[in-house]
Scaffold this motif. Structure first.
Motif: not given
Length: 251
Positions: A143-170
């Motif tokens: 349900p969390i992934n579904q809510a994210y898709e409805l907010i953003t219009g994009r599918q994603a599996d969020l809760l593995s909690a792995v994120r790669r960020m460039d310096r500006a985003a970090a």
């Protein structure tokens, strides 16, 4: 040329259960990442701090113990990684990263190199990997992934909690994130997008789930325990609360 990428993480390990897996993975960690940064809970065993700092060369800090401080600890880990001067940071929980690095090192390298133009990359589990996680995770995370898709219009599996960020985003995440709990799983990508960073998505087969207590077990054994289901339902509620400010109607 592949940009330098530091590995940032948090760890709660009062019994030093990950000491041996960390030492076994030390050569792979050194080969894969430009640096390591970890924010340990105050309750984590001193052996882990010594190992991280003296044997693995990590930048080490501490944060309060408890689920209410996980997001705070993750920001701290990312901030420590930025202090190393790295081009990019990849955040992952340590047990997830160790299993990924051990079983799928080529896939990990591919994820580090993919979509170089993306400032904030969500790394999710492939359909195969998600099918292998315990049922209590599948049924409360969907349900969390579904809510994210409805907010953003994009599918994603969020809760593995792995994120790669460039310096500006970090830097923006460290400076602007306000969710101290594990609700940061959903807050970070939504916040990054709101702040103008290009958010991308990639899936991996190598992201597997075990508790630290069952790190090397062939299967998870907690689906039969009602408390573990209750905890996952409570976690989903925290995630949902963290998403509310990003509803279009809230703008």
């Amino acid at each position: 040329m592949l940009k330098s990428t530091a590995f940032a993480t948090v760890l709660h390990d009062p019994d030093a259960l990950l000491a041996e897996p960390l030492m076994a993975a030390a050569p792979g960690l050194a080969e894969t990442f430009s640096g390591l940064a970890v924010s340990l809970t105050e309750a984590t065993h001193p052996r882990i701090e010594e190992l991280m700092r003296d044997r693995l060369g990590a930048r080490v800090g501490r944060h309060p113990t408890g689920e209410a401080f996980i997001g705070q600890g993750r920001r701290h880990g990312v901030a420590l990684a930025l202090d190393s001067g790295t081009d990019r940071v990849i955040y992952a929980d340590p047990d997830h990263m160790l299993r990924w690095l051990t079983a799928y090192p080529d896939e990990l390298q591919s994820v580090l190199a993919t979509q170089p133009e993306v400032g904030f990359l969500i790394v999710g589990r492939s359909a195969r990997a998600f099918a292998d996680v315990p049922r209590r995770l599948q049924e409360t995370e969907a349900p969390i992934n579904q809510a994210y898709e409805l907010i953003t219009g994009r599918q994603a599996d969020l809760l593995s909690a792995v994120r790669r960020m460039d310096r500006a985003a970090a830097r923006d995440i460290v400076a602007n994130s306000s969710v101290d709990s594990f609700g940061n799983d959903v807050e970070w990508p939504l916040l990054a997008e709101r702040l103008g960073h290009h958010v991308g998505y990639v899936e991996a087969d190598g992201l597997t789930y075990r508790t630290i207590e069952q790190y090397g077990a062939t299967a998870d054994s907690y689906d039969a325990e009602p408390l573990q289901w209750i905890r996952r339902i409570e976690m989903a509620a925290v995630q949902a609360t963290a998403m509310r400010p990003y509803l279009r109607s809230a703008d």
